[in-house]
Scaffold this active site. Sequence first.
Site, PDB file in Angstrom:
ATOM      1  N   HIS A   1       1.645   4.496  -3.006  1.00 26.26           N
ATOM      2  CA  HIS A   1       1.765   5.956  -2.940  1.00 26.26           C
ATOM      3  C   HIS A   1       2.992   6.433  -3.719  1.00 26.26           C
ATOM      4  O   HIS A   1       2.939   7.448  -4.417  1.00 26.26           O
ATOM      5  CB  HIS A   1       1.887   6.419  -1.482  1.00 26.26           C
ATOM      6  CG  HIS A   1       0.615   6.320  -0.703  1.00 26.26           C
ATOM      7  ND1 HIS A   1      -0.557   6.921  -1.106  1.00 26.26           N
ATOM      8  CD2 HIS A   1       0.326   5.690   0.470  1.00 26.26           C
ATOM      9  CE1 HIS A   1      -1.514   6.682  -0.222  1.00 26.26           C
ATOM     10  NE2 HIS A   1      -1.000   5.929   0.737  1.00 26.26           N
TER      11      HIS A   1
ATOM     12  N   GLU B   1      -5.606   7.214  -1.003  1.00 22.31           N
ATOM     13  CA  GLU B   1      -5.503   6.012  -0.170  1.00 22.31           C
ATOM     14  C   GLU B   1      -6.239   4.836  -0.809  1.00 22.31           C
ATOM     15  O   GLU B   1      -5.768   3.690  -0.748  1.00 22.31           O
ATOM     16  CB  GLU B   1      -6.076   6.293   1.228  1.00 22.31           C
ATOM     17  CG  GLU B   1      -5.300   7.323   2.030  1.00 22.31           C
ATOM     18  CD  GLU B   1      -3.879   6.888   2.357  1.00 22.31           C
ATOM     19  OE1 GLU B   1      -3.623   5.664   2.380  1.00 22.31           O
ATOM     20  OE2 GLU B   1      -3.036   7.769   2.581  1.00 22.31           O
TER      21      GLU B   1
ATOM     22  N   HIS C   1       0.838  -1.207   0.000  1.00 26.12           N
ATOM     23  CA  HIS C   1       0.000   0.000   0.000  1.00 26.12           C
ATOM     24  C   HIS C   1       0.873   1.257   0.000  1.00 26.12           C
ATOM     25  O   HIS C   1       0.642   2.187  -0.795  1.00 26.12           O
ATOM     26  CB  HIS C   1      -0.905  -0.013   1.235  1.00 26.12           C
ATOM     27  CG  HIS C   1      -1.591   1.283   1.509  1.00 26.12           C
ATOM     28  ND1 HIS C   1      -2.875   1.564   1.083  1.00 26.12           N
ATOM     29  CD2 HIS C   1      -1.170   2.412   2.164  1.00 26.12           C
ATOM     30  CE1 HIS C   1      -3.208   2.783   1.464  1.00 26.12           C
ATOM     31  NE2 HIS C   1      -2.188   3.317   2.128  1.00 26.12           N
ATOM     32  N   GLU C   2       1.879   1.276   0.868  1.00 25.13           N
ATOM     33  CA  GLU C   2       2.774   2.437   0.930  1.00 25.13           C
ATOM     34  C   GLU C   2       3.553   2.606  -0.377  1.00 25.13           C
ATOM     35  O   GLU C   2       3.792   3.726  -0.832  1.00 25.13           O
ATOM     36  CB  GLU C   2       3.742   2.297   2.106  1.00 25.13           C
ATOM     37  CG  GLU C   2       3.084   2.260   3.477  1.00 25.13           C
ATOM     38  CD  GLU C   2       2.261   3.499   3.766  1.00 25.13           C
ATOM     39  OE1 GLU C   2       2.582   4.578   3.219  1.00 25.13           O
ATOM     40  OE2 GLU C   2       1.295   3.406   4.542  1.00 25.13           O
TER      41      GLU C   2
END
Length: 432
Positions: free
Chosen positions: A282, A358, A278-279
Amino acid sequence: MAKKIGIVALLFFGVYVLCMYWYIFHSGGGKIPSALQGTAADPVMFMSGKELLLSGEYSKIRNFLFFVATPLEWLVYFMILLFGVSRYFEKVSTSQTKWKLLQNATYLFLLSLLVYVVLFPLDYYRYYLSKSYGISTQAFGSWMKDGVIDFWVNFGMTLIIVTVLYWLIKKSEKRWWLYAWLLTIPFSIFVMFIQPVVIDPLYNDFYPLKNKELESKILSLATQAHIPAEHVYEVNMAEKTNALNAYVTGIGSNSRIVLWDTTLNRLTDNEILFIMAHEMGHYVEKHIYFGIVGYLLLSLVGLWLTAKIMRRLASRYGQVFNINKISNISSYPLFLLITSILLFASNPVSNYVSRYQESRADQYAINLMNDREAAVTAFQKLTISGLSEVNPPLLVKWFRYTHPPMLERIDKVADNGEQKQEGPLKEEQKKK
């Protein structure tokens, strides 16, 4: 005159507090939609009865404090102006020295100390609340130490900003906002660059991830995502909190992948890898750089509006606020008041953009990992660790939530074929 205006301001604040109390505690918002009841997103499926009760209480109190704290800060700035406290601090600072930097330092120290003392009871109650609900594990001495570090870090940065800002206002009362914004660009980038290696270590110890097998898996994911990374860092947060977190911070050569040790201790490798993916989402989608651009655009509009409003209020109500000229540092609380209101008003827009990013990062992690069960259980454990509200009332979502509520996140990542079954975390708990 000042006394009457102060009483009116207090009455307005009191009415606002009562309205927000009713909205947060009695409006009945935040219920689970019938279509999602019994799914993996329903907290009943993965939280115990005690956790559900504590989550409801804790979330409501925190939401109420959020909506009270910022307007209380506005009220403090308003009273400081109204009763001539800011003007008095300016006189004290100018009487002590002829050096402008030292005058600014004296004024800002007095103002910062006053605001810190006035708001300390609220800050302490937040700490007490977090500790009493089992979120914080931090000793009072450690909490106070972090508060003192915060005070001096903010003081140092504010001294630089205010000294430059009021020098610009003196040079050009009409265009200072534009020059200030132009200087904001390199300053913001510089702070983001040094934060991981200078500022963050003031609060916690960072060191390379001890679990080399897990680090190898994370770096392998980073390679798949074409992210240049040589190390993953862990930070000792267990002595301060039971909450879980992981993030990517910094820019350029100082960028870091960071895991809290609480996350390492309580999540499985697959759950941690999903969070890391997930990070990385970004990073891949350039959200950091979009965030910088968005921040700079908002700063430009905010500084322009602040300049317009300050000039108008100072010319019309300068006597009431004890402001002779906006170029005097005694007008700084007015600057803080206006910028804080504008920032608060912009929260729904900036939070909406953040929630969209997100969601994109969640989808990227699902595509990269193809492990929906790990995604669901990771989000469920994050919810439990922070006693999070999975479906907050609308105003709370608009003004507080930079991430989509967990109800939405779990529903989107959950396997549709298993949604009406017991949550994966509940099944895991039964096996144990």
